[in-house]
Design a protein around this motif. Structure first.
Motif, PDB file in Angstrom:
ATOM      1  N   THR A 189       0.829  -1.204   0.000  1.00 30.43           N
ATOM      2  CA  THR A 189       0.000   0.000   0.000  1.00 30.43           C
ATOM      3  C   THR A 189       0.862   1.252   0.000  1.00 30.43           C
ATOM      4  OG1 THR A 189      -1.730  -1.179   1.207  1.00 30.43           O
ATOM      5  CG2 THR A 189      -1.841   1.217   1.212  1.00 30.43           C
ATOM      6  N   HIS A 240      -8.031  -0.337   5.491  1.00 38.46           N
ATOM      7  CA  HIS A 240      -8.658  -0.392   4.158  1.00 38.46           C
ATOM      8  C   HIS A 240      -9.258   0.959   3.784  1.00 38.46           C
ATOM      9  CE1 HIS A 240      -8.148  -4.615   3.186  1.00 38.46           C
ATOM     10  NE2 HIS A 240      -8.528  -4.947   4.404  1.00 38.46           N
ATOM     11  N   THR A 290      -6.526   3.413   3.036  1.00 33.74           N
ATOM     12  CA  THR A 290      -5.933   3.120   1.726  1.00 33.74           C
ATOM     13  C   THR A 290      -6.770   3.719   0.603  1.00 33.74           C
ATOM     14  OG1 THR A 290      -4.906   1.074   2.522  1.00 33.74           O
ATOM     15  CG2 THR A 290      -5.260   1.271   0.151  1.00 33.74           C
TER      16      THR A 290
END
Length: 300
Positions: free
Chosen positions: A118, A171, A174
């Motif tokens: 990421t 998540h 991100t």
């Protein structure tokens, strides 16, 4: 590398600039990020000298709700308007403006909170990208929505156990950062497209040789252009003359060395192409209205 020692929860570099770690103890649930409103009295450390030059060891993204706001990053003053974002990366020197009203949403993130894949996908350590970002209306709406969702997830500590809460935050963070990274890289690409190949070649040559070559004619000869062609290209891309462009890069490097190292001033001058300390001091004063010693002392 400058010596660094822990003092009262922050780090004091050998260059005298205080460096503050990510305040895990202040984040909800102790996770490696924070998101919330900007405003008076909100800080990442009780002793953080917001109106003095300092460093942080984490990422800060500020989405401004009002403006203009003036903020210094790596010795450059940026003026953010309502809807703009400012992305400050770990290790960058920065300073808040005492005369600006900081309103909006601020995200802070500890290095290591996101997995390596990421980090690479979002360009978290692309120091070549500009700190100030100006999204268009559609981009701004999407970024606000993504940041709003991240804030709601961050503040919701009741519906999931901590491990799942942290996973959801990663998540959601991100998703926001991927949008932010796209904006940053597309903004940089747009700037590059506006600059013709002549300026690009000159800029790259200066970046490679500025410490030893301050001559416009030498760069023109090396690149195979006439001095006049080089002047036109650099002025069109930056508004500056080639000589001013070179001098600004030399000054920036000198400022970095004065701020981040304990090198004697004579050695700083030699590192940027001035074997004679007196000539370096004269050059630095001409471009900053400050002596190298006074500039270093101001940061301590």
């Amino acid at each position: 590398m400058a010596d660094r020692s822990i003092q009262g929860g922050d780090i004091q570099g050998g260059d005298g600039i205080r460096t503050f770690p990510f305040p895990v103890e202040l984040s909800v649930g102790g996770v490696g990020m924070q998101v919330g409103p900007m405003g008076t009295g909100r800080t990442w450390h009780a002793e953080a000298p917001l109106e003095r030059v300092h460093r942080i060891e984490f990422h800060v993204v500020m989405l401004f709700g009002e403006g203009p706001v003036r903020h210094m990053v790596d010795f450059t003053e940026y003026e953010a308007r309502a809807g703009d974002l400012l992305w400050i990366r770990p290790g960058q020197v920065h300073r808040f403006s005492p005369t600006s009203e900081y309103r909006g949403t601020v995200l802070t993130m500890q290095p290591g909170f996101l997995p390596r894949a990421t980090v690479e996908a979002t360009g978290l350590y692309r120091y070549d990208l500009p700190p100030l970002l100006r999204p268009d209306e559609g981009q701004r709406t999407a970024l606000r929505a993504a940041l709003g969702q991240l804030r709601r997830e961050y503040e919701d500590t009741a519906t999931l156990p901590l491990s799942l809460h942290t996973a959801v935050l990663r998540h959601t963070l991100t998703a926001f950062l991927l949008r932010l990274a796209h904006l940053a890289t597309s903004s940089a690409d747009a700037v590059r497209r506006q600059s013709d190949s002549t300026f690009t070649l000159f800029r790259d040559a200066v970046e490679k040789d500025f410490a030893t070559n301050h001559s416009v004619s030498a760069y023109a000869d090396e690149l195979g252009y006439s001095r006049r062609t080089l002047v036109r290209a650099v002025r069109a891309a930056t508004g500056d003359t080639p000589k001013a462009f070179i001098d600004k890069r030399v000054v920036l490097e000198a400022k970095r060395l004065l701020a981040h190292t304990d090198l004697p001033i004579g050695r700083v001058g030699a590192a940027v192409g001035f074997p004679d300390a007196a000539n370096f001091s004269k050059f630095f004063h001409q471009h900053t209205d400050s002596t190298p010693a006074a500039f270093r002392a101001e940061l301590r």
